[in-house]
Design a protein around this motif. Structure first.
Motif, short mmCIF file in Angstrom:
data_model
loop_
_atom_site.label_atom_id
_atom_site.label_comp_id
_atom_site.label_asym_id
_atom_site.label_seq_id
_atom_site.Cartn_x
_atom_site.Cartn_y
_atom_site.Cartn_z
N ARG A 59 31.15 0.34 37.94
CA ARG A 59 32.53 -0.02 38.31
C ARG A 59 32.65 -0.03 39.83
NH1 ARG A 59 34.35 3.74 35.95
NH2 ARG A 59 34.80 5.23 37.61
N LEU A 60 33.46 -0.97 40.34
CA LEU A 60 33.78 -1.04 41.77
C LEU A 60 35.23 -1.46 41.92
CD1 LEU A 60 33.02 -1.06 44.80
CD2 LEU A 60 32.35 -3.46 44.50
N GLU A 61 35.98 -0.67 42.69
CA GLU A 61 37.36 -1.01 43.03
C GLU A 61 37.46 -1.11 44.55
OE1 GLU A 61 40.32 1.45 41.07
OE2 GLU A 61 38.76 2.15 39.68
N VAL A 62 38.05 -2.21 45.03
CA VAL A 62 38.15 -2.47 46.48
C VAL A 62 39.57 -2.88 46.82
CG1 VAL A 62 37.19 -3.72 48.44
CG2 VAL A 62 35.76 -3.32 46.43
N GLU A 63 40.08 -2.33 47.91
CA GLU A 63 41.37 -2.75 48.46
C GLU A 63 41.17 -3.07 49.94
OE1 GLU A 63 44.05 0.47 47.89
OE2 GLU A 63 44.22 0.18 45.72
N ALA A 64 41.63 -4.24 50.36
CA ALA A 64 41.55 -4.64 51.77
C ALA A 64 42.96 -4.93 52.27
CB ALA A 64 40.67 -5.88 51.92
N GLU A 65 43.19 -4.60 53.55
CA GLU A 65 44.54 -4.73 54.10
C GLU A 65 44.48 -5.07 55.58
OE1 GLU A 65 48.68 -2.09 54.16
OE2 GLU A 65 46.73 -1.10 53.89
N GLY A 66 45.41 -5.92 55.99
CA GLY A 66 45.58 -6.26 57.40
C GLY A 66 47.05 -6.55 57.67
N ALA A 67 47.34 -7.10 58.83
CA ALA A 67 48.73 -7.38 59.20
C ALA A 67 49.31 -8.48 58.32
CB ALA A 67 48.80 -7.78 60.67
N GLY A 68 50.27 -8.13 57.47
CA GLY A 68 50.96 -9.12 56.64
C GLY A 68 50.26 -9.48 55.35
N TRP A 69 49.24 -8.75 54.96
CA TRP A 69 48.54 -9.09 53.72
C TRP A 69 47.80 -7.88 53.15
CZ3 TRP A 69 43.29 -8.32 53.45
CH2 TRP A 69 42.63 -8.17 54.67
N SER A 70 47.54 -7.92 51.86
CA SER A 70 46.67 -6.95 51.20
C SER A 70 46.10 -7.60 49.94
CB SER A 70 47.41 -5.66 50.85
OG SER A 70 48.43 -5.91 49.90
N ARG A 71 44.90 -7.18 49.57
CA ARG A 71 44.25 -7.70 48.38
C ARG A 71 43.51 -6.57 47.67
NH1 ARG A 71 41.58 -13.69 49.31
NH2 ARG A 71 43.55 -14.78 49.70
N SER A 72 43.27 -6.76 46.38
CA SER A 72 42.49 -5.80 45.62
C SER A 72 41.65 -6.53 44.59
CB SER A 72 43.41 -4.77 44.92
OG SER A 72 44.22 -5.40 43.95
N VAL A 73 40.52 -5.91 44.24
CA VAL A 73 39.68 -6.44 43.18
C VAL A 73 39.04 -5.25 42.46
CG1 VAL A 73 37.59 -6.71 44.61
CG2 VAL A 73 37.88 -8.12 42.57
N ARG A 74 38.93 -5.38 41.15
CA ARG A 74 38.29 -4.35 40.33
C ARG A 74 37.24 -5.01 39.46
NH1 ARG A 74 39.79 0.77 37.70
NH2 ARG A 74 38.69 0.92 35.70
N LEU A 75 36.01 -4.54 39.55
CA LEU A 75 34.92 -5.02 38.72
C LEU A 75 34.52 -3.89 37.78
CD1 LEU A 75 34.66 -6.61 41.54
CD2 LEU A 75 32.35 -7.15 40.76
N GLU A 76 34.45 -4.19 36.50
CA GLU A 76 34.08 -3.17 35.51
C GLU A 76 33.08 -3.78 34.54
OE1 GLU A 76 36.26 0.35 32.97
OE2 GLU A 76 37.40 -1.41 33.60
N ARG A 77 31.95 -3.08 34.36
CA ARG A 77 30.92 -3.59 33.47
C ARG A 77 31.39 -3.54 32.02
NH1 ARG A 77 25.82 -4.78 34.01
NH2 ARG A 77 25.67 -3.85 36.09
N THR A 78 31.13 -4.62 31.30
CA THR A 78 31.41 -4.68 29.87
C THR A 78 30.09 -4.88 29.14
OG1 THR A 78 31.73 -7.09 29.88
CG2 THR A 78 33.66 -5.72 30.35
N GLY A 79 30.15 -5.05 27.82
CA GLY A 79 28.93 -5.20 27.05
C GLY A 79 28.14 -6.45 27.39
N ASP A 80 28.81 -7.50 27.85
CA ASP A 80 28.12 -8.76 28.10
C ASP A 80 28.35 -9.30 29.52
OD1 ASP A 80 30.78 -9.29 27.84
OD2 ASP A 80 30.56 -10.92 26.38
N GLY A 81 28.74 -8.44 30.45
CA GLY A 81 28.94 -8.92 31.82
C GLY A 81 29.92 -8.04 32.57
#
Length: 209
Positions: A59-81
């Protein structure tokens, strides 16, 4: 022998920036860290990473932030990807255009099936993530000139777009591993536990004391 917990700190050599991470590597790896940099625009990036006892990413969780914006992504392994989830507030592309850079596009991936062969995850700008394949494949102790090919789910920063990346790790003898991806190559210095000490063109580790 691994100790738990431990704290690692790198300074960037390619731009103004740094990374700090606290890790527990007694049974696989759990880590939470922060990156800061000014290229292509000033941002901070926080992540949480988990890998199993075989050092395969879970599993990987990432949050990025700067002036006027923010983003997040979460990757989690499943049985087939991998399952990929994203979030976004503000307008990163507007901030990039204002600074004279090409827009980044959307976070995550529109084709998670392309990540099915990835046993590793990678975060651009972070030396920590090289440790996953180094430890999983025992490359820091492998005979010299032994090469192994891997596929990583590569998270680009600051966009948090996720793309499959073919990477090759080659043992160069004790404490040295060559990393190659596409046309890029770097000879990494690693400690006995497989954590990067020096990544030419990217970062150098600063040890306390």
């Amino acid at each position: 022998m691994p100790t738990t917990p431990k704290s690692l700190f790198w300074t960037r050599t390619d731009t103004a920036g740094a990374e700090h991470v606290v890790i527990d590597d007694a049974h696989g790896l759990t880590a939470h860290g922060t990156l800061v940099a000014i290229d292509p625009i000033p941002y901070s990036c926080r992540y949480q990473l988990a890998a199993g006892q075989d050092w395969t990413a879970i599993r990987l969780e990432v949050e990025a932030e700067g002036a006027g914006w923010s983003r997040s992504v979460r990757l989690e392994r499943t049985g087939d990807g991998w399952r990929v989830r994203t979030g976004e507030e503000g307008d990163l592309d507007a901030a990039l255009r204002a600074a004279g850079h090409t827009p980044a596009g959307l976070p995550g991936t529109e084709a998670p099936d392309r990540l099915a062969d990835a046993f590793d995850v990678d975060l651009s700008g972070s030396p920590l993530f090289n440790t996953l394949p180094v430890r999983r494949l025992n490359m820091n102790r492998a005979p010299a000139d032994q090469a192994r090919r891997v596929i990583a789910a590569w998270v680009l920063v600051p966009s948090l777009a996720v793309v499959p990346a073919e990477q090759v790790y080659t043992s160069l003898g004790p404490g040295r591993v060559r990393f190659a991806s596409d046309t890029f190559t770097a000879d990494l210095a690693v400690d006995p536990d497989g954590f990067v000490v020096r990544y030419p063109g990217l970062a150098e580790r600063v040890d306390a004391g």
